[in-house]
Write a protein that holds these residues in place. Structure first.
Motif, PDB file in Angstrom:
ATOM      1  N   VAL B  46     -70.366  13.999 -87.231  1.00 19.12           N
ATOM      2  CA  VAL B  46     -70.654  12.838 -88.083  1.00 19.12           C
ATOM      3  C   VAL B  46     -71.935  13.084 -88.867  1.00 19.12           C
ATOM      4  N   GLU B  47     -72.952  13.657 -88.214  1.00 20.46           N
ATOM      5  CA  GLU B  47     -74.225  13.938 -88.908  1.00 20.46           C
ATOM      6  C   GLU B  47     -74.008  14.879 -90.094  1.00 20.46           C
ATOM      7  N   ALA B  48     -73.232  15.944 -89.860  1.00 22.53           N
ATOM      8  CA  ALA B  48     -72.967  16.920 -90.930  1.00 22.53           C
ATOM      9  C   ALA B  48     -72.220  16.262 -92.087  1.00 22.53           C
ATOM     10  N   VAL B  49     -71.224  15.440 -91.742  1.00 29.90           N
ATOM     11  CA  VAL B  49     -70.425  14.759 -92.772  1.00 29.90           C
ATOM     12  C   VAL B  49     -71.311  13.796 -93.567  1.00 29.90           C
ATOM     13  N   LEU B  50     -72.178  13.038 -92.867  1.00 33.15           N
ATOM     14  CA  LEU B  50     -73.040  12.068 -93.549  1.00 33.15           C
ATOM     15  C   LEU B  50     -74.002  12.778 -94.499  1.00 33.15           C
ATOM     16  N   ASP B  51     -74.503  13.946 -94.082  1.00 35.10           N
ATOM     17  CA  ASP B  51     -75.376  14.735 -94.963  1.00 35.10           C
ATOM     18  C   ASP B  51     -74.656  15.078 -96.255  1.00 35.10           C
ATOM     19  N   GLU B  52     -73.408  15.565 -96.084  1.00 30.00           N
ATOM     20  CA  GLU B  52     -72.632  15.961 -97.252  1.00 30.00           C
ATOM     21  C   GLU B  52     -72.353  14.767 -98.163  1.00 30.00           C
ATOM     22  N   LEU B  53     -71.961  13.629 -97.560  1.00 29.18           N
ATOM     23  CA  LEU B  53     -71.653  12.432 -98.349  1.00 29.18           C
ATOM     24  C   LEU B  53     -72.901  11.910 -99.054  1.00 29.18           C
ATOM     25  N   GLY B  54     -74.056  12.049 -98.386  1.00 30.92           N
ATOM     26  CA  GLY B  54     -75.318  11.627 -99.001  1.00 30.92           C
ATOM     27  C   GLY B  54     -75.651  12.476-100.213  1.00 30.92           C
ATOM     28  N   GLU B  55     -75.433  13.793-100.069  1.00 34.00           N
ATOM     29  CA  GLU B  55     -75.707  14.694-101.200  1.00 34.00           C
ATOM     30  C   GLU B  55     -74.817  14.379-102.397  1.00 34.00           C
TER      31      GLU B  55
END
Lengths: 367, 367
Positions: B46-55
């Motif tokens: 989830v952390e990795a996905v949220l980073d990507e979505l934030g970018e």
């Protein structure tokens, strides 16, 4: 595929049975090894499932071909005659009955003429007699009839009750599905005749390759059936396609004018031979038919228009040509218009399809 | 859920991203722990996905409420303003533009009047000017417009090309979808106005709880949109619902008679005040409207009939009452008939829905 918990043994067994039966029905005949490969199930599981299906009478072992040397692999086949369904049309002037096996192959037909003014109980009795004659004549045991479906003019709701009939005396309010089911103590179904004819045309007729279809069942009163995405669209109350009840469309008056002093077949015959008055009469009829069909077409914008109905659909180009010409004038985007290839068997055949859908879903678990 | 092979990393990542984004959009705001619980994904994933979505700018971290003691859990929210869509109606007498965020909330409206006889290039230029005024006025950067959808009278095919317009000069043959997409260098879409109004009515209007819907868009020329199972039914050529082109239905003549010396609103107003001549005129109009609506109803047998169109749908009972009365006479099973609640915004709002469907499916991967 449905995900199953390891503990859920009875559900797992049911799914395995369905998967195996579906594969065997598609293959026709298959060895145990082949079934294992298609289904992804272990040899042991397939063996257990085949035993169960054999006990229920759904499959049988096929004897090895003569002359095969050594020990041939055991082969199994789906028993299409394990059960049967009856599809029938109960109309104003006749009954048409089809008896079909589980592959949908019709093994017997039976017909009887009826009077327009028969009381409901007489019409039902005549339909029952014709059905029994068909089933008994084919030598099929009554307990092998798994479903009976009937098509009839008028509005038929989702439960198979006739909620409105403008033509058959005493028909409004009749629970036709219940009546039909009682004959063999099995599931009964009922639907509007034009709806079933549309279903049949998609299954085995002119509309096999179309997805959105408008089917007009021509006769003393014309009705229509509509398929959207290959599926029957019945509407909220089962009244989809009842455009023929709209006075402005003028279907009923046009049909009366067509056959005022001769049968429809006679008028079409005379017109095709060049008789001036007959041609004019067909022309007027075609125009009215096209106006109603245009209302359906301009609502649905289908891939295909099919004209059906025994005696009318066989008229051929003498009717189709003027209908096509008027459609081209009336519709901003007229679809191809073709005649049904099922003659007067469409409604009964559609009823067979409806009954088979029920059996495949509820008895065999195949859909 | 789709089964994935362990090695299929990029597809797996895509699915995880979609699942997380869908969950966050539904929740509005959620913590990492909560997202993990809903999606069934590990905290690390989830952390990795949220980073990507934030970018990518699709989500943002929500600052903790003031006064919260200790170290509050980090919270994330879907950024509905990450992108926008434009939905517009280009009609004979005007343009209506709606600018909406990714939640479908309209953040700005813009309108302009047009002349019936404008050339196609003038009409397009006026539409473009109105759209730009709307977007610029709202301060939304052009690169944030992800899709533009336009609704217009006439037959519009699946690619968004107008294949037949009987009202707008030079409109037949126009690739309206391509034109609309060019304004912001994004995806353009186009559809028939009545079809879009029907879509809007199901999304946010009177038809939210119905599944099969016939929507009649009343105006100088009336058109109709049809939903089957909650989905727009456009037909083979986009001509579904074009019953108004059938002369026998008489919609066009009836509309001309209604507004021969006054606006529709004025006639309805006079009729509601008891003016005898106005009442008779509305009565005649209602009867013609009901005949056409009956042809649609007797074909589809819908759950609901909606009457829409700015100026007409607001007439209320003075129009609805006679329409309902005639429907009851004409239809064997008339559905409930209601007025649209969306006024003259229905078509543009339906265009927003069409554009959003595209963005959710093709950009966000949410459908």
């Amino acid at each position: 595929m449905t995900e199953l918990r390891p503990g859920d043994a009875s559900l797992l067994r049911k799914v395995n049975t369905q998967v195996t039966l579906r594969a065997l029905r598609r293959e026709g005949v298959a060895t145990l090894t082949r079934l294992g490969r298609i289904t992804g199930l272990s040899r042991q599981t397939v063996e257990a499932v085949l035993d169960e299906l054999g006990e229920r009478g759904y499959i049988r072992e096929i004897p090895p071909d003569e002359g095969v040397m050594g020990r041939p692999a055991r082969r199994y086949g789906f028993r299409a005659d394990a059960g049967h369904v009856v599809g029938l049309e109960v109309g104003g002037d006749g009954v048409v009955v089809a008896l079909a096996d589980l592959n949908g192959d019709v093994v017997a037909w039976e017909r009887a003429e009826l009077g327009d003014d028969m009381a409901a109980h007489e019409r039902i009795e005549a339909a029952r007699d014709t059905v029994l004659k068909c089933v008994n004549g084919a030598g099929v045991a009554h307990k092998r009839i798994w479903a009976v479906a009937a098509g009839t003019p008028g509005i038929v709701d989702r439960t198979g009750r006739v909620t409105l009939s403008l033509t058959l005396p005493g028909w409004t309010g009749l629970d036709l599905a219940e009546v039909a089911g009682r004959w063999f103590g099995c599931r009964g179904l009922a639907a509007n005749d034009a709806n079933l004819a549309a279903l049949a045309e998609h299954w085995r007729g002119s509309a096999r390759h179309a997805s959105d279809i408008v089917y007009v069942l021509i006769g003393h009163r014309a009705g229509a059936g509509i398929l959207i995405g290959g599926r029957l669209h019945r509407g909220r109350s089962g009244a989809a396609g009842e455009i023929g009840t709209l006075r402005q469309v003028g279907w009923e008056a046009a049909a009366r004018d067509l056959v005022k002093d001769a049968s429809a077949a006679e008028v079409f015959e005379a017109a095709s031979k060049g008789d001036h008055e007959a041609r004019e009469r067909v022309e007027r009829y075609a125009e009215h038919l096209a106006v109603g069909a245009s209302a359906l077409i301009l609502t649905v914008d289908p891939d295909l228009l099919v004209l059906g109905g025994g005696g009318y659909s066989q008229a051929g180009d003498v009717l189709l040509e003027p209908v096509r010409r008027h459609l081209a004038e009336l519709c901003v985007s007229a679809p191809e218009a073709v005649a049904s290839t099922l003659g007067d068997e469409g409604v009964a055949l559609g009823a067979v399809r409806l009954a088979l859908d029920h059996v495949e879903r509820e008895v065999l678990g195949l859909q």
